[in-house]
Design a protein around this motif. Structure first.
Motif, PDB file in Angstrom:
ATOM      1  N   VAL A  17     -25.639  21.120 -21.375  1.00 40.00           N
ATOM      2  CA  VAL A  17     -26.305  21.005 -20.077  1.00 40.00           C
ATOM      3  C   VAL A  17     -27.669  20.346 -20.259  1.00 40.00           C
ATOM      4  O   VAL A  17     -28.224  20.345 -21.359  1.00 40.00           O
ATOM      5  CB  VAL A  17     -26.514  22.381 -19.394  1.00 40.00           C
ATOM      6  CG1 VAL A  17     -25.193  23.075 -19.113  1.00 40.00           C
ATOM      7  CG2 VAL A  17     -27.425  23.277 -20.217  1.00 40.00           C
ATOM      8  N   VAL A  18     -28.192  19.804 -19.184  1.00 41.51           N
ATOM      9  CA  VAL A  18     -29.570  19.332 -19.203  1.00 41.51           C
ATOM     10  C   VAL A  18     -30.429  20.585 -19.303  1.00 41.51           C
ATOM     11  O   VAL A  18     -30.272  21.527 -18.516  1.00 41.51           O
ATOM     12  CB  VAL A  18     -29.893  18.504 -17.937  1.00 41.51           C
ATOM     13  CG1 VAL A  18     -31.348  18.078 -17.944  1.00 41.51           C
ATOM     14  CG2 VAL A  18     -28.972  17.286 -17.838  1.00 41.51           C
ATOM     15  N   ALA A  19     -31.294  20.629 -20.294  1.00 39.73           N
ATOM     16  CA  ALA A  19     -32.099  21.820 -20.575  1.00 39.73           C
ATOM     17  C   ALA A  19     -32.833  22.302 -19.329  1.00 39.73           C
ATOM     18  O   ALA A  19     -33.357  21.504 -18.557  1.00 39.73           O
ATOM     19  CB  ALA A  19     -33.087  21.532 -21.699  1.00 39.73           C
ATOM     20  N   GLY A  20     -32.818  23.617 -19.153  1.00 35.48           N
ATOM     21  CA  GLY A  20     -33.504  24.230 -18.023  1.00 35.48           C
ATOM     22  C   GLY A  20     -32.714  24.170 -16.726  1.00 35.48           C
ATOM     23  O   GLY A  20     -33.219  24.569 -15.678  1.00 35.48           O
ATOM     24  N   THR A  21     -31.475  23.675 -16.795  1.00 32.46           N
ATOM     25  CA  THR A  21     -30.621  23.600 -15.610  1.00 32.46           C
ATOM     26  C   THR A  21     -29.237  24.116 -15.979  1.00 32.46           C
ATOM     27  O   THR A  21     -28.962  24.433 -17.132  1.00 32.46           O
ATOM     28  CB  THR A  21     -30.464  22.154 -15.080  1.00 32.46           C
ATOM     29  OG1 THR A  21     -29.558  21.439 -15.929  1.00 32.46           O
ATOM     30  CG2 THR A  21     -31.790  21.428 -15.006  1.00 32.46           C
ATOM     31  N   ARG A  22     -28.370  24.171 -15.008  1.00 32.05           N
ATOM     32  CA  ARG A  22     -26.960  24.473 -15.242  1.00 32.05           C
ATOM     33  C   ARG A  22     -26.128  23.224 -14.943  1.00 32.05           C
ATOM     34  O   ARG A  22     -24.954  23.316 -14.614  1.00 32.05           O
ATOM     35  CB  ARG A  22     -26.535  25.668 -14.392  1.00 32.05           C
ATOM     36  CG  ARG A  22     -27.286  26.944 -14.766  1.00 32.05           C
ATOM     37  CD  ARG A  22     -26.932  28.118 -13.891  1.00 32.05           C
ATOM     38  NE  ARG A  22     -25.552  28.531 -13.993  1.00 32.05           N
ATOM     39  CZ  ARG A  22     -25.033  29.304 -14.951  1.00 32.05           C
ATOM     40  NH1 ARG A  22     -25.811  29.746 -15.916  1.00 32.05           N
ATOM     41  NH2 ARG A  22     -23.760  29.638 -14.940  1.00 32.05           N
ATOM     42  N   ILE A  23     -26.748  22.065 -15.066  1.00 33.29           N
ATOM     43  CA  ILE A  23     -26.089  20.799 -14.789  1.00 33.29           C
ATOM     44  C   ILE A  23     -25.488  20.294 -16.102  1.00 33.29           C
ATOM     45  O   ILE A  23     -26.208  19.970 -17.045  1.00 33.29           O
ATOM     46  CB  ILE A  23     -27.079  19.767 -14.226  1.00 33.29           C
ATOM     47  CG1 ILE A  23     -27.767  20.320 -12.976  1.00 33.29           C
ATOM     48  CG2 ILE A  23     -26.360  18.455 -13.921  1.00 33.29           C
ATOM     49  CD1 ILE A  23     -29.008  19.546 -12.563  1.00 33.29           C
ATOM     50  N   THR A  24     -24.159  20.230 -16.138  1.00 33.77           N
ATOM     51  CA  THR A  24     -23.495  19.829 -17.377  1.00 33.77           C
ATOM     52  C   THR A  24     -23.478  18.311 -17.533  1.00 33.77           C
ATOM     53  O   THR A  24     -23.482  17.567 -16.551  1.00 33.77           O
ATOM     54  CB  THR A  24     -22.041  20.340 -17.430  1.00 33.77           C
ATOM     55  OG1 THR A  24     -21.292  19.748 -16.373  1.00 33.77           O
ATOM     56  CG2 THR A  24     -21.965  21.857 -17.350  1.00 33.77           C
ATOM     57  N   VAL A  25     -23.453  17.905 -18.781  1.00 31.16           N
ATOM     58  CA  VAL A  25     -23.291  16.485 -19.099  1.00 31.16           C
ATOM     59  C   VAL A  25     -21.975  16.010 -18.488  1.00 31.16           C
ATOM     60  O   VAL A  25     -21.896  14.924 -17.911  1.00 31.16           O
ATOM     61  CB  VAL A  25     -23.322  16.264 -20.633  1.00 31.16           C
ATOM     62  CG1 VAL A  25     -22.929  14.843 -20.987  1.00 31.16           C
ATOM     63  CG2 VAL A  25     -24.686  16.624 -21.193  1.00 31.16           C
ATOM     64  N   GLU A  26     -20.957  16.834 -18.567  1.00 30.92           N
ATOM     65  CA  GLU A  26     -19.652  16.497 -18.009  1.00 30.92           C
ATOM     66  C   GLU A  26     -19.741  16.198 -16.510  1.00 30.92           C
ATOM     67  O   GLU A  26     -19.162  15.226 -16.032  1.00 30.92           O
ATOM     68  CB  GLU A  26     -18.683  17.655 -18.254  1.00 30.92           C
ATOM     69  CG  GLU A  26     -17.321  17.449 -17.656  1.00 30.92           C
ATOM     70  CD  GLU A  26     -16.418  18.661 -17.823  1.00 30.92           C
ATOM     71  OE1 GLU A  26     -15.260  18.563 -17.397  1.00 30.92           O
ATOM     72  OE2 GLU A  26     -16.860  19.704 -18.363  1.00 30.92           O
ATOM     73  N   PRO A  38     -26.709   6.837  -9.754  1.00 31.15           N
ATOM     74  CA  PRO A  38     -27.681   7.755 -10.366  1.00 31.15           C
ATOM     75  C   PRO A  38     -28.636   8.344  -9.322  1.00 31.15           C
ATOM     76  O   PRO A  38     -28.971   9.527  -9.382  1.00 31.15           O
ATOM     77  CB  PRO A  38     -28.418   6.874 -11.369  1.00 31.15           C
ATOM     78  CG  PRO A  38     -27.431   5.813 -11.724  1.00 31.15           C
ATOM     79  CD  PRO A  38     -26.671   5.549 -10.448  1.00 31.15           C
ATOM     80  N   GLU A  39     -29.030   7.525  -8.350  1.00 31.16           N
ATOM     81  CA  GLU A  39     -29.951   8.010  -7.310  1.00 31.16           C
ATOM     82  C   GLU A  39     -29.306   9.126  -6.491  1.00 31.16           C
ATOM     83  O   GLU A  39     -29.967  10.116  -6.156  1.00 31.16           O
ATOM     84  CB  GLU A  39     -30.372   6.855  -6.388  1.00 31.16           C
ATOM     85  CG  GLU A  39     -31.198   5.781  -7.086  1.00 31.16           C
ATOM     86  CD  GLU A  39     -30.383   4.821  -7.945  1.00 31.16           C
ATOM     87  OE1 GLU A  39     -31.005   4.160  -8.796  1.00 31.16           O
ATOM     88  OE2 GLU A  39     -29.153   4.733  -7.789  1.00 31.16           O
ATOM     89  N   ALA A  40     -28.018   8.986  -6.191  1.00 26.32           N
ATOM     90  CA  ALA A  40     -27.319  10.020  -5.428  1.00 26.32           C
ATOM     91  C   ALA A  40     -27.191  11.305  -6.242  1.00 26.32           C
ATOM     92  O   ALA A  40     -27.302  12.410  -5.693  1.00 26.32           O
ATOM     93  CB  ALA A  40     -25.945   9.517  -4.987  1.00 26.32           C
ATOM     94  N   GLY A  52     -33.707  13.364 -17.669  1.00 24.91           N
ATOM     95  CA  GLY A  52     -32.592  14.262 -17.971  1.00 24.91           C
ATOM     96  C   GLY A  52     -31.252  13.573 -17.804  1.00 24.91           C
ATOM     97  O   GLY A  52     -30.336  13.762 -18.612  1.00 24.91           O
ATOM     98  N   LEU A  53     -31.133  12.766 -16.765  1.00 24.54           N
ATOM     99  CA  LEU A  53     -29.899  12.019 -16.538  1.00 24.54           C
ATOM    100  C   LEU A  53     -29.656  11.051 -17.694  1.00 24.54           C
ATOM    101  O   LEU A  53     -28.552  10.976 -18.242  1.00 24.54           O
ATOM    102  CB  LEU A  53     -29.963  11.285 -15.201  1.00 24.54           C
ATOM    103  CG  LEU A  53     -28.640  10.669 -14.744  1.00 24.54           C
ATOM    104  CD1 LEU A  53     -28.518  10.768 -13.233  1.00 24.54           C
ATOM    105  CD2 LEU A  53     -28.508   9.250 -15.172  1.00 24.54           C
ATOM    106  N   ALA A  55     -30.815  11.298 -20.693  1.00 24.76           N
ATOM    107  CA  ALA A  55     -30.541  12.088 -21.898  1.00 24.76           C
ATOM    108  C   ALA A  55     -29.082  12.530 -21.933  1.00 24.76           C
ATOM    109  O   ALA A  55     -28.466  12.545 -23.000  1.00 24.76           O
ATOM    110  CB  ALA A  55     -31.463  13.302 -21.955  1.00 24.76           C
ATOM    111  N   ALA A  56     -28.521  12.869 -20.775  1.00 31.40           N
ATOM    112  CA  ALA A  56     -27.116  13.252 -20.711  1.00 31.40           C
ATOM    113  C   ALA A  56     -26.230  12.083 -21.134  1.00 31.40           C
ATOM    114  O   ALA A  56     -25.266  12.258 -21.884  1.00 31.40           O
ATOM    115  CB  ALA A  56     -26.755  13.726 -19.303  1.00 31.40           C
ATOM    116  N   LEU A  57     -26.551  10.894 -20.667  1.00 34.46           N
ATOM    117  CA  LEU A  57     -25.779   9.707 -21.049  1.00 34.46           C
ATOM    118  C   LEU A  57     -25.925   9.413 -22.536  1.00 34.46           C
ATOM    119  O   LEU A  57     -24.943   9.089 -23.220  1.00 34.46           O
ATOM    120  CB  LEU A  57     -26.210   8.502 -20.220  1.00 34.46           C
ATOM    121  CG  LEU A  57     -25.946   8.608 -18.716  1.00 34.46           C
ATOM    122  CD1 LEU A  57     -26.500   7.388 -18.002  1.00 34.46           C
ATOM    123  CD2 LEU A  57     -24.480   8.789 -18.438  1.00 34.46           C
ATOM    124  N   ALA A  58     -27.124   9.538 -23.051  1.00 37.20           N
ATOM    125  CA  ALA A  58     -27.357   9.290 -24.472  1.00 37.20           C
ATOM    126  C   ALA A  58     -26.610  10.324 -25.318  1.00 37.20           C
ATOM    127  O   ALA A  58     -26.036   9.985 -26.369  1.00 37.20           O
ATOM    128  CB  ALA A  58     -28.852   9.321 -24.784  1.00 37.20           C
TER     129      ALA A  58
END
Length: 73
Positions: A17-26, A38-40, A52-53, A55-58
């Motif tokens: 997940v993006v650190a500090g969130t519950r948003i998964t890379v998946e 990405p804006e949406a 963070g976005l 970083a998820a892609l990387a």
């Protein structure tokens, strides 16, 4: 993973997940694959930052880049 991506068995079943969130890379990858901009995605997840976005892609690129294909006999 650096400071941006976290893996914790207690958060989202241990998915990255993006650190500090519950948003998964998946979730980020699925939304991009579905054609969401990405804006949406940033608008849908106010806690997600552009960094963070990215970083998820990387992270995803790094995981795929580390994959090794083996030929079966």
């Amino acid at each position: 993973m650096g400071d941006w991506i976290a893996v914790d068995p207690e958060v989202m079943g241990g998915k990255p997940v993006v650190a500090g969130t519950r948003i998964t890379v998946e979730e980020i990858l699925r939304r991009l694959a579905a054609g969401e901009s990405p804006e949406a995605i940033l608008e849908a997840f106010p806690r997600l930052t552009p960094e963070g976005l990215r970083a998820a892609l990387a992270y995803a690129a790094g995981v795929l880049g580390a994959e090794r294909v083996r030929r079966l006999p």
